[in-house]
Design an enzyme around this catalytic site. Structure first.
Site, PDB file in Angstrom:
ATOM      1  N   ASP A   1      45.923  45.557  45.369  1.00  0.00           N
ATOM      2  CA  ASP A   1      46.749  46.454  44.556  1.00  0.00           C
ATOM      3  C   ASP A   1      47.153  47.678  45.365  1.00  0.00           C
ATOM      4  O   ASP A   1      46.407  48.152  46.217  1.00  0.00           O
ATOM      5  CB  ASP A   1      45.965  46.963  43.331  1.00  0.00           C
TER       6      ASP A   1
ATOM      7  N   CYS B   1      39.921  50.065  38.712  1.00  0.00           N
ATOM      8  CA  CYS B   1      41.332  50.425  38.521  1.00  0.00           C
ATOM      9  C   CYS B   1      41.455  51.893  38.133  1.00  0.00           C
ATOM     10  O   CYS B   1      42.365  52.592  38.579  1.00  0.00           O
ATOM     11  CB  CYS B   1      41.970  49.563  37.436  1.00  0.00           C
TER      12      CYS B   1
ATOM     13  N   CYS C   1      47.331  44.765  38.803  1.00  0.00           N
ATOM     14  CA  CYS C   1      47.032  44.176  37.505  1.00  0.00           C
ATOM     15  C   CYS C   1      47.358  45.154  36.374  1.00  0.00           C
ATOM     16  O   CYS C   1      47.660  46.327  36.602  1.00  0.00           O
ATOM     17  CB  CYS C   1      45.561  43.788  37.442  1.00  0.00           C
TER      18      CYS C   1
ATOM     19  N   CYS D   1      41.625  43.563  45.588  1.00  0.00           N
ATOM     20  CA  CYS D   1      42.609  42.771  44.849  1.00  0.00           C
ATOM     21  C   CYS D   1      44.027  42.898  45.390  1.00  0.00           C
ATOM     22  O   CYS D   1      44.951  42.305  44.853  1.00  0.00           O
ATOM     23  CB  CYS D   1      42.555  43.095  43.354  1.00  0.00           C
TER      24      CYS D   1
END
Lengths: 167, 202
Positions: free
Chosen positions: A65, A132, A89, A63
């Site tokens: 990140d 995450c 996110c 993603c």
């Protein structure tokens, strides 16, 4: 503070998009996640050149990140401060925010035992967001590792003794 | 590039040639999606990372014209349904191939590679750069600051695209994946800048 509020504003903008991506979870984000990204704890940086600071920098290629988690230890080997900066996110921000809260006051060995499943449980992360919490666990481990390496490179002295006593 | 699997026309029964009769049989009837067809096939492109997006757009719009619902208003329900199916797949193909990032990811998929949660990135220098670009955006106090970062990111994206192109040419798929991950990061920053600009306008 201006920086923080911009971050918070951006996050708020992202929420609807994120929710729609969690197709199966109609409930959207859990209140614990929302609490952590509306009021992220310990945002900021510690001096990465400080010998007592360990920096963990990790990324999630899927993603895009990036997460930085820093810990500061006192001479007794206790984590006395922790800061993070995460660009990603809401779940990634909440996971790292929670991680900084949890490591504070812990010894290195105790911090090492923090599991991503505990973070995910506390934040009630949906399955698609489990990575995450994994990122946060990796960040803690990377910060501890960085600290160890720094201390290992320290010229002989008090720190060396401490290291020897652990081995 | 085209699968040798033939497909018979559901209406007249003759074998259609998926290459020449991708969407329509010679009898004029819209067809089911050809088996194991790639997005590149649908847009009449060779499988290559380097494609001309202008040509891609021309082929896309021309094909969509023939699949447009207006052309099927007096046709049977089955033909309407198939045209819709083909048209929606063609949209997806076009959107995927148009942007370098999604095109690269799609090509990796064709090589049975994905970029997923299990992937990690262990390039501290690169992550440091990404962190620093994001911090610069946070700390930017003027529009010209943002423009400067945007330009730097633009250059970085251009470099990634060149690397991906070379890697696919060399059939070095792992290298293509590494560069695609970098492109993903820079694209995320680019989107962040666009988001900020949009908000400032709104």
């Amino acid at each position: 503070m201006a920086m923080l509020s911009r971050g918070a504003r951006e996050l708020c903008k992202r929420i609807p998009r994120l929710e729609s991506s969690l197709a199966a979870s109609s409930a959207g984000y859990h209140k614990n996640v929302i609490d952590h990204y509306e009021n992220p704890r310990n945002v900021g940086s510690l001096d990465k050149d400080d010998k007592n600071v360990g920096t963990g920098l990790v990324g999630a290629p899927a993603c895009g990140d990036v997460m930085k988690l820093q810990i500061k230890l006192d001479d007794d080997g206790k984590i006395i401060d922790a800061k993070f900066k995460t660009f990603g996110c809401g779940s990634a921000i909440a996971s790292s925010s929670l991680a900084t809260e949890w490591v504070k006051g812990k010894t290195m060995d105790e911090a090492m035992t923090i599991k991503n499943t505990e973070i995910a449980k506390e934040l009630s992360l949906p399955p698609v967001k489990l990575h995450c919490s994994m990122l946060a666990e990796d960040a803690i481990k990377a910060a501890l590792q960085d600290y160890k390496i720094k201390q290992g490179n320290e010229p002989p002295g008090s720190k060396e003794e401490k290291k020897a006593s652990r081995n | 590039m085209f699968p040798s699997v033939s497909r018979s026309c559901w209406k007249c029964g003759r074998d259609t040639n998926p290459e020449k009769e991708l969407f329509f049989c010679k009898c004029g009837i819209v067809q089911t999606v050809a088996p194991s067809v790639t997005y590149f096939d649908l847009l009449r492109e060779d499988i290559s990372f380097d494609l001309d997006t202008k040509t891609l757009g021309v082929v896309f719009r021309e094909t969509q014209k023939h699949l447009h619902p207006d052309m099927f208003s007096s046709k049977s329900k089955e033909e309407q349904r198939l045209a819709e199916e083909q048209s929606s797949l063609l949209n997806k193909a076009y959107q995927t191939l148009l942007k370098p990032l999604s095109r690269a990811i799609y090509m990796l998929n064709l090589h049975d590679l994905t970029i997923d949660e299990k992937d990690t990135i262990s390039d501290p220098e690169f992550l440091m750069d990404i962190m620093s670009f994001n911090e610069q955006i946070d700390e930017a106090s003027s529009a010209s600051d943002i423009t400067n970062i945007e330009e730097t990111i633009g250059v970085a994206i251009h470099k990634c695209i060149k690397e991906i192109s070379q890697a696919f040419k060399d059939c070095n798929i792992e290298e293509a994946k590494r560069s695609t991950i970098k492109l993903r990061y820079f694209t995320t920053i680019q989107e962040r800048i666009l988001d900020i600009r949009r908000r400032e306008l709104g």
